[in-house]
Motif scaffolding. Sequence first.
Motif, mmCIF file in Angstrom:
data_model
loop_
_atom_site.group_PDB
_atom_site.id
_atom_site.type_symbol
_atom_site.label_atom_id
_atom_site.label_comp_id
_atom_site.label_asym_id
_atom_site.label_seq_id
_atom_site.Cartn_x
_atom_site.Cartn_y
_atom_site.Cartn_z
ATOM 1 N N ASP A 44 -21.312 -28.361 10.811
ATOM 2 C CA ASP A 44 -21.225 -29.344 9.717
ATOM 3 C C ASP A 44 -22.164 -28.968 8.582
ATOM 4 O O ASP A 44 -21.802 -28.982 7.402
ATOM 5 C CB ASP A 44 -21.627 -30.737 10.229
ATOM 6 C CG ASP A 44 -20.425 -31.469 10.785
ATOM 7 O OD1 ASP A 44 -19.337 -30.872 10.744
ATOM 8 O OD2 ASP A 44 -20.599 -32.613 11.255
ATOM 9 N N PHE A 45 -23.391 -28.640 8.975
ATOM 10 C CA PHE A 45 -24.399 -28.320 7.964
ATOM 11 C C PHE A 45 -23.977 -27.106 7.149
ATOM 12 O O PHE A 45 -24.081 -27.095 5.922
ATOM 13 C CB PHE A 45 -25.752 -28.079 8.646
ATOM 14 C CG PHE A 45 -26.804 -27.615 7.686
ATOM 15 C CD1 PHE A 45 -27.317 -28.487 6.721
ATOM 16 C CD2 PHE A 45 -27.267 -26.297 7.700
ATOM 17 C CE1 PHE A 45 -28.266 -28.065 5.824
ATOM 18 C CE2 PHE A 45 -28.215 -25.876 6.797
ATOM 19 C CZ PHE A 45 -28.720 -26.762 5.856
ATOM 20 N N GLN A 46 -23.453 -26.077 7.853
ATOM 21 C CA GLN A 46 -23.028 -24.865 7.140
ATOM 22 C C GLN A 46 -21.914 -25.181 6.153
ATOM 23 O O GLN A 46 -21.897 -24.687 5.032
ATOM 24 C CB GLN A 46 -22.573 -23.807 8.144
ATOM 25 C CG GLN A 46 -23.757 -23.047 8.724
ATOM 26 C CD GLN A 46 -23.349 -22.137 9.858
ATOM 27 O OE1 GLN A 46 -22.252 -22.291 10.407
ATOM 28 N NE2 GLN A 46 -24.225 -21.212 10.225
ATOM 29 N N GLU A 47 -21.000 -26.053 6.562
ATOM 30 C CA GLU A 47 -19.890 -26.428 5.677
ATOM 31 C C GLU A 47 -20.414 -27.101 4.409
ATOM 32 O O GLU A 47 -20.050 -26.753 3.287
ATOM 33 C CB GLU A 47 -18.958 -27.385 6.410
ATOM 34 C CG GLU A 47 -17.640 -26.747 6.774
ATOM 35 C CD GLU A 47 -16.720 -27.732 7.474
ATOM 36 O OE1 GLU A 47 -16.894 -28.957 7.275
ATOM 37 O OE2 GLU A 47 -15.849 -27.259 8.210
ATOM 38 N N ARG A 48 -21.316 -28.072 4.611
ATOM 39 C CA ARG A 48 -21.883 -28.794 3.462
ATOM 40 C C ARG A 48 -22.664 -27.843 2.561
ATOM 41 O O ARG A 48 -22.586 -27.911 1.331
ATOM 42 C CB ARG A 48 -22.837 -29.899 3.941
ATOM 43 C CG ARG A 48 -22.117 -31.101 4.508
ATOM 44 C CD ARG A 48 -23.099 -31.982 5.247
ATOM 45 N NE ARG A 48 -22.414 -32.930 6.110
ATOM 46 C CZ ARG A 48 -22.072 -34.151 5.729
ATOM 47 N NH1 ARG A 48 -22.346 -34.564 4.521
ATOM 48 N NH2 ARG A 48 -21.452 -34.957 6.558
ATOM 49 N N PHE A 49 -23.393 -26.925 3.198
ATOM 50 C CA PHE A 49 -24.203 -25.985 2.427
ATOM 51 C C PHE A 49 -23.310 -25.087 1.574
ATOM 52 O O PHE A 49 -23.588 -24.833 0.396
ATOM 53 C CB PHE A 49 -25.051 -25.152 3.402
ATOM 54 C CG PHE A 49 -26.124 -24.379 2.727
ATOM 55 C CD1 PHE A 49 -27.224 -25.039 2.178
ATOM 56 C CD2 PHE A 49 -26.048 -22.997 2.610
ATOM 57 C CE1 PHE A 49 -28.219 -24.333 1.544
ATOM 58 C CE2 PHE A 49 -27.042 -22.291 1.969
ATOM 59 C CZ PHE A 49 -28.136 -22.959 1.439
ATOM 60 N N GLY A 50 -22.194 -24.647 2.187
ATOM 61 C CA GLY A 50 -21.241 -23.818 1.449
ATOM 62 C C GLY A 50 -20.678 -24.569 0.253
ATOM 63 O O GLY A 50 -20.566 -24.021 -0.857
ATOM 64 N N ALA A 51 -20.355 -25.868 0.461
ATOM 65 C CA ALA A 51 -19.801 -26.679 -0.630
ATOM 66 C C ALA A 51 -20.809 -26.796 -1.762
ATOM 67 O O ALA A 51 -20.451 -26.690 -2.947
ATOM 68 C CB ALA A 51 -19.438 -28.059 -0.093
ATOM 69 N N ILE A 52 -22.080 -26.982 -1.401
ATOM 70 C CA ILE A 52 -23.126 -27.105 -2.432
ATOM 71 C C ILE A 52 -23.211 -25.813 -3.235
ATOM 72 O O ILE A 52 -23.295 -25.828 -4.468
ATOM 73 C CB ILE A 52 -24.490 -27.422 -1.779
ATOM 74 C CG1 ILE A 52 -24.489 -28.852 -1.249
ATOM 75 C CG2 ILE A 52 -25.631 -27.250 -2.765
ATOM 76 C CD1 ILE A 52 -25.713 -29.210 -0.457
ATOM 77 N N ASN A 53 -23.161 -24.684 -2.534
ATOM 78 C CA ASN A 53 -23.246 -23.386 -3.214
ATOM 79 C C ASN A 53 -22.130 -23.213 -4.228
ATOM 80 O O ASN A 53 -22.365 -22.819 -5.373
ATOM 81 C CB ASN A 53 -23.159 -22.264 -2.176
ATOM 82 C CG ASN A 53 -24.535 -21.681 -1.924
ATOM 83 O OD1 ASN A 53 -25.396 -21.774 -2.790
ATOM 84 N ND2 ASN A 53 -24.738 -21.104 -0.754
ATOM 85 N N SER A 54 -20.909 -23.558 -3.816
ATOM 86 C CA SER A 54 -19.790 -23.354 -4.743
ATOM 87 C C SER A 54 -19.893 -24.321 -5.920
ATOM 88 O O SER A 54 -19.592 -23.963 -7.060
ATOM 89 C CB SER A 54 -18.455 -23.510 -4.013
ATOM 90 O OG SER A 54 -18.341 -24.821 -3.540
ATOM 91 N N GLN A 55 -20.387 -25.546 -5.649
ATOM 92 C CA GLN A 55 -20.541 -26.512 -6.752
ATOM 93 C C GLN A 55 -21.607 -26.050 -7.737
ATOM 94 O O GLN A 55 -21.474 -26.224 -8.952
ATOM 95 C CB GLN A 55 -20.909 -27.879 -6.192
ATOM 96 C CG GLN A 55 -19.673 -28.709 -5.888
ATOM 97 C CD GLN A 55 -20.032 -30.093 -5.430
ATOM 98 O OE1 GLN A 55 -21.112 -30.282 -4.878
ATOM 99 N NE2 GLN A 55 -19.141 -31.030 -5.645
ATOM 100 N N LEU A 56 -22.673 -25.458 -7.198
ATOM 101 C CA LEU A 56 -23.746 -24.959 -8.059
ATOM 102 C C LEU A 56 -23.212 -23.878 -8.995
ATOM 103 O O LEU A 56 -23.506 -23.872 -10.202
ATOM 104 C CB LEU A 56 -24.875 -24.404 -7.183
ATOM 105 C CG LEU A 56 -26.163 -24.036 -7.905
ATOM 106 C CD1 LEU A 56 -26.773 -25.266 -8.553
ATOM 107 C CD2 LEU A 56 -27.163 -23.421 -6.937
ATOM 108 N N ARG A 57 -22.389 -22.989 -8.435
ATOM 109 C CA ARG A 57 -21.794 -21.933 -9.281
ATOM 110 C C ARG A 57 -20.925 -22.553 -10.372
ATOM 111 O O ARG A 57 -20.957 -22.148 -11.523
ATOM 112 C CB ARG A 57 -20.959 -20.985 -8.401
ATOM 113 C CG ARG A 57 -21.764 -19.798 -7.879
ATOM 114 C CD ARG A 57 -20.830 -18.697 -7.386
ATOM 115 N NE ARG A 57 -20.006 -19.138 -6.262
ATOM 116 C CZ ARG A 57 -20.413 -19.159 -4.994
ATOM 117 N NH1 ARG A 57 -21.641 -18.755 -4.694
ATOM 118 N NH2 ARG A 57 -19.620 -19.574 -4.030
ATOM 119 N N GLU A 58 -20.180 -23.585 -9.961
ATOM 120 C CA GLU A 58 -19.291 -24.261 -10.917
ATOM 121 C C GLU A 58 -20.105 -24.853 -12.072
ATOM 122 O O GLU A 58 -19.765 -24.694 -13.253
ATOM 123 C CB GLU A 58 -18.543 -25.372 -10.179
ATOM 124 C CG GLU A 58 -17.374 -25.960 -10.951
ATOM 125 C CD GLU A 58 -16.815 -27.181 -10.211
ATOM 126 O OE1 GLU A 58 -16.300 -28.072 -10.894
ATOM 127 O OE2 GLU A 58 -16.942 -27.241 -8.972
#
Length: 293
Positions: A44-58
């Motif tokens: 779960d944590f990895q999934e959320r972390f990945g989402a944060i990373n992509s949002q940061l790039r956005e």
Amino acid sequence: MDKLNSTLTAVKNLRSNVRQCFEHLADGTDGEGGEESRNKFVHDFQERFGAINSQLREVEQLINGLQVPPTPYSLGNTAYLAQETSQDRQALYPQLVNSYKWIDKVHDHSFLAFNNLNQNTLRRSYNYCSQKRQRLPFSSFNNDPDHIDKLLSEINTPPHTSYRIFRPFGTNAVAIVTISNVMKAAIVFKGVLIEWVTVKGFDEPLEHDDLWAESRYEVFRKVQEHAHSAMLHFFSPTLPDLAVKSYVTWLNSHIKLFLEPCKRCGKFVVHGLPPTWRDLRTLEPFHEDCRNC
Ligand SMILES: [Zn+2]
């Protein structure tokens, strides 16, 4: 404007996701599921972390796409705030009056302090104060020897109170006030201003050679403490006569020190002491702890 809006929305989403991720971390696992639940938690944590990373790039991409606006944004009516000239609306006037009053007070007090310090007759150095700057002294430094006698005789006191005035310090007077068979107080004057008060029991000696010694009874030491705060309360360099009269009237209200119960709790004795405080306005008796309740 649209670009700015979508960037702000992206920043908002990023913040909310980061917050959720940390909340998830803080909640932790339930501690019972063993290996399986731990794996799920990490996943779960990895999934959320990945989402944060992509949002940061956005967000970064959106910010790079922003341009400096060619004209200033219209802020509507708020733009007129800086142009308010009406004094009533700015609420500056009361503050100005307050500051003026304070400056006036500071000026008065510094002038009194200056006069007081200059009265030191033991000073050997030359008088650096030029004649031009000297003004007429305040009435509070009126050292007319008969003035205090006259002042005290004008006060309406109960018949059991007596005054004895002597002058161990030259012109400055010391008044020994004996209040019935209850207590004595030595009031040390500087001109017409009260400089010090010593309170003692009726059976204790209070002469010019032990003006500064404290009473051996706790009750009179407490009364003296209150007498000092009252002295500061009644202090008034501009109306010194009234200050002395009010103070002595207040002091005389101790005539029933051991006879009156406290106005608040109705008891005579609390913590081994009678009501030692007298209200500055109404002269009603209170225990020290009861006066602020
Ligand atoms: Zn009380």
